[in-house]
Write an enzyme that holds these catalytic residues in place. Structure first.
Site, PDB file in Angstrom:
ATOM      1  N   HIS A   1      14.116 -10.902  34.410  1.00 18.25           N
ATOM      2  CA  HIS A   1      14.882  -9.837  33.757  1.00 18.25           C
ATOM      3  C   HIS A   1      16.346 -10.228  33.795  1.00 18.25           C
ATOM      4  O   HIS A   1      16.841 -10.678  34.841  1.00 18.25           O
ATOM      5  CB  HIS A   1      14.698  -8.495  34.464  1.00 18.25           C
ATOM      6  CG  HIS A   1      13.298  -7.966  34.339  1.00 18.25           C
ATOM      7  ND1 HIS A   1      12.843  -7.356  33.201  1.00 18.25           N
ATOM      8  CD2 HIS A   1      12.259  -7.995  35.203  1.00 18.25           C
ATOM      9  CE1 HIS A   1      11.587  -7.014  33.366  1.00 18.25           C
ATOM     10  NE2 HIS A   1      11.194  -7.405  34.566  1.00 18.25           N
TER      11      HIS A   1
ATOM     12  N   TYR B   1      23.493  -6.799  28.659  1.00 19.03           N
ATOM     13  CA  TYR B   1      22.630  -7.984  28.567  1.00 19.03           C
ATOM     14  C   TYR B   1      23.375  -9.301  28.310  1.00 19.03           C
ATOM     15  O   TYR B   1      22.745 -10.344  28.204  1.00 19.03           O
ATOM     16  CB  TYR B   1      21.572  -7.763  27.473  1.00 19.03           C
ATOM     17  CG  TYR B   1      20.666  -6.586  27.759  1.00 19.03           C
ATOM     18  CD1 TYR B   1      19.871  -6.571  28.907  1.00 19.03           C
ATOM     19  CD2 TYR B   1      20.611  -5.495  26.906  1.00 19.03           C
ATOM     20  CE1 TYR B   1      19.056  -5.481  29.195  1.00 19.03           C
ATOM     21  CE2 TYR B   1      19.788  -4.404  27.184  1.00 19.03           C
ATOM     22  CZ  TYR B   1      19.013  -4.406  28.327  1.00 19.03           C
ATOM     23  OH  TYR B   1      18.198  -3.348  28.614  1.00 19.03           O
TER      24      TYR B   1
HETATM   25  O1  CA2 Z   1      16.952  -6.884  31.936  1.00 20.64           O
HETATM   26  C1  CA2 Z   1      16.034  -7.267  31.187  1.00 20.64           C
HETATM   27  O2  CA2 Z   1      15.858  -8.448  30.884  1.00 20.64           O
HETATM   28  C2  CA2 Z   1      15.103  -6.232  30.551  1.00 20.64           C
HETATM   29  O3  CA2 Z   1      13.778  -6.788  30.558  1.00 20.64           O
HETATM   30  C3  CA2 Z   1      15.588  -6.040  29.130  1.00 20.64           C
HETATM   31  C4  CA2 Z   1      14.817  -4.957  28.380  1.00 20.64           C
HETATM   32  C5  CA2 Z   1      14.759  -3.662  29.186  1.00 20.64           C
HETATM   33  O4  CA2 Z   1      13.908  -2.734  28.539  1.00 20.64           O
HETATM   34  C6  CA2 Z   1      14.249  -3.884  30.580  1.00 20.64           C
HETATM   35  O5  CA2 Z   1      14.319  -2.655  31.282  1.00 20.64           O
HETATM   36  C7  CA2 Z   1      15.079  -4.926  31.316  1.00 20.64           C
HETATM   37  C8  CA2 Z   1      15.489  -4.654  27.062  1.00 20.64           C
HETATM   38  C9  CA2 Z   1      15.495  -5.791  26.123  1.00 20.64           C
HETATM   39  C10 CA2 Z   1      16.188  -5.334  24.875  1.00 20.64           C
HETATM   40  O6  CA2 Z   1      17.355  -6.079  24.743  1.00 20.64           O
HETATM   41  C11 CA2 Z   1      18.327  -5.602  23.947  1.00 20.64           C
HETATM   42  C12 CA2 Z   1      19.344  -6.476  23.692  1.00 20.64           C
HETATM   43  C13 CA2 Z   1      20.383  -6.088  22.894  1.00 20.64           C
HETATM   44  C14 CA2 Z   1      20.400  -4.817  22.353  1.00 20.64           C
HETATM   45  C15 CA2 Z   1      19.389  -3.939  22.608  1.00 20.64           C
HETATM   46  C16 CA2 Z   1      18.333  -4.338  23.404  1.00 20.64           C
END
Ligand code: CA2
Length: 156
Positions: free
Chosen positions: A109, A32
């Protein structure tokens, strides 16, 4: 006597963020990126200002609260940018709230969900979105702000 100006201020762009996005930059930077959510908020506010627009930026870990924010957007926002995070893959309630809006909605996303695990390949939110930006990391939010600015300009 000076003429009364009829110019009205455009309502803010609501930028809504789903569960766990408060952890951005803290964990999983390889997926991310390293930009934190407060940094993304500042980047979006600056970008919106360049277009003469303003933002309301929110994050929630609760599905119902995101539905509340979307309902608030019906009268309080010019447009919505939403990263529904994990709820994009599961939430018909969020899709229903989006489909009750009569304003542009851009789904964002950070990652390209089509290159990831099969359970991330489908998004309910996409069915209600005007457009989608994915796989561009934090920059994707700025491209969504640009898209909204262009759409609002055309529909003025
Ligand atoms: O790619 C994206 O922006 C997502 O929406 C991010 C979500 C994920 O469930 C989607 O499939 C795609 C996850 C957001 C959680 O972000 C985190 C960041 C750091 C550590 C753990 C989770």
């Amino acid at each position: 006597m000076a003429k009364k100006s009829k110019q009205t201020k455009t309502l803010p762009i609501y930028i809504l963020n789903g569960p766990n996005l408060n952890l951005l930059g803290v964990r999983e930077p390889e997926v991310y990126g390293t930009t934190t959510l407060p940094q993304i908020e500042k980047m979006c506010a600056d970008q919106a200002r360049r277009h003469g627009l303003s933002i309301v930026f929110r994050q929630s870990n609760r599905e119902g609260e995101i539905v509340d924010h979307l309902q608030e957007a019906r009268t309080g926002a010019s447009s919505v940018i939403i990263n529904p995070a994990g709820y994009g893959h599961t939430s018909i309630a969020i899709l229903d709230a989006i489909q009750a809006l009569a304003i542009p909605v851009i789904e964002v996303h950070l990652s390209n969900i089509h290159r990831r695990e099969p359970y991330r390949n489908h998004s309910y939110v996409s069915k209600g979105a005007t457009g989608i930006v994915m796989g561009l990391g934090a920059q994707g939010y700025l491209r969504a702000v640009d898209a909204v600015a262009e759409i609002l300009k055309v529909s003025k």
